[in-house]
Design an enzyme around this catalytic site. Structure first.
Site: not given
Length: 189
Positions: A17, A41
């Protein structure tokens, strides 16, 4: 040997991320950058508008096309004033932290001064300032939290020890508390 590419392959960008934090450094070094949107994620949004808006204020032209960013500096980046504010929906303090880091890494190569208002104040910001200053940057964190960056022509290498990860430290402490175990953490902050 120097840096020979200004892009990050999709498979690497999509693995985490926080990969957007490479954008400012690559633009500062190469004058351009190409990458896909950050991965990681699937929990929650990954707002990058703070990063892109700030880089545009520094003089970066940004094109978005089919999940990819193509960024190009219009000449040398120009110092400016940037006020950060968290977007109201789905944002976290981590978004502000990464945006502050990205702006700092781009602004060190800008012509003139950059002032970041409402910047993140986590220990990692102080550590990044220390590292960049050891590389030849001119960064100061004022008492009111404003980060002032005087752009320089170039940076050089240095030795720097990254501060211990406070989230990792807290995770180990929580694990010891939950299990009733004993734990000795060295060099924790």
């Amino acid at each position: 040997a120097g840096m020979c590419r200004c892009e990050i392959p999709d498979h690497l960008m999509r693995e985490m991320r926080s990969s957007i934090v490479f954008l400012g450094a690559i633009i500062a070094k190469c004058g351009e950058a190409r990458m896909s949107f950050p991965g990681g994620c699937e929990l929650g949004p990954r707002p990058i508008d703070l990063h892109l808006d700030a880089l545009e204020k520094l003089g970066v032209a940004i094109e978005e096309e089919r999940g990819h960013l193509r960024c190009r500096a219009k000449g040398r980046l120009k110092g400016t004033e940037i006020s950060l504010a968290l977007p109201s929906v789905g944002a976290t303090e981590n978004v502000l932290l990464m945006a502050t880091e990205n702006i700092m890494m781009a602004a060190v190569a800008a012509q003139g001064d950059t002032f970041i208002r409402n910047a993140a104040r986590e220990p990692e910001i102080e550590d990044l300032c220390g590292y960049l200053n050891a590389c030849g940057a001119r960064i100061a964190v004022e008492k009111d939290g404003v980060i002032t960056i005087e752009g320089v022509e170039a940076l050089h290498g240095c030795r720097h020890e990254v501060i211990p990860d406070r989230i990792e430290t807290a995770t180990y402490m929580a694990a010891a508390a939950v299990t009733g175990g004993t734990l000795l953490l060295r060099s924790a902050r």
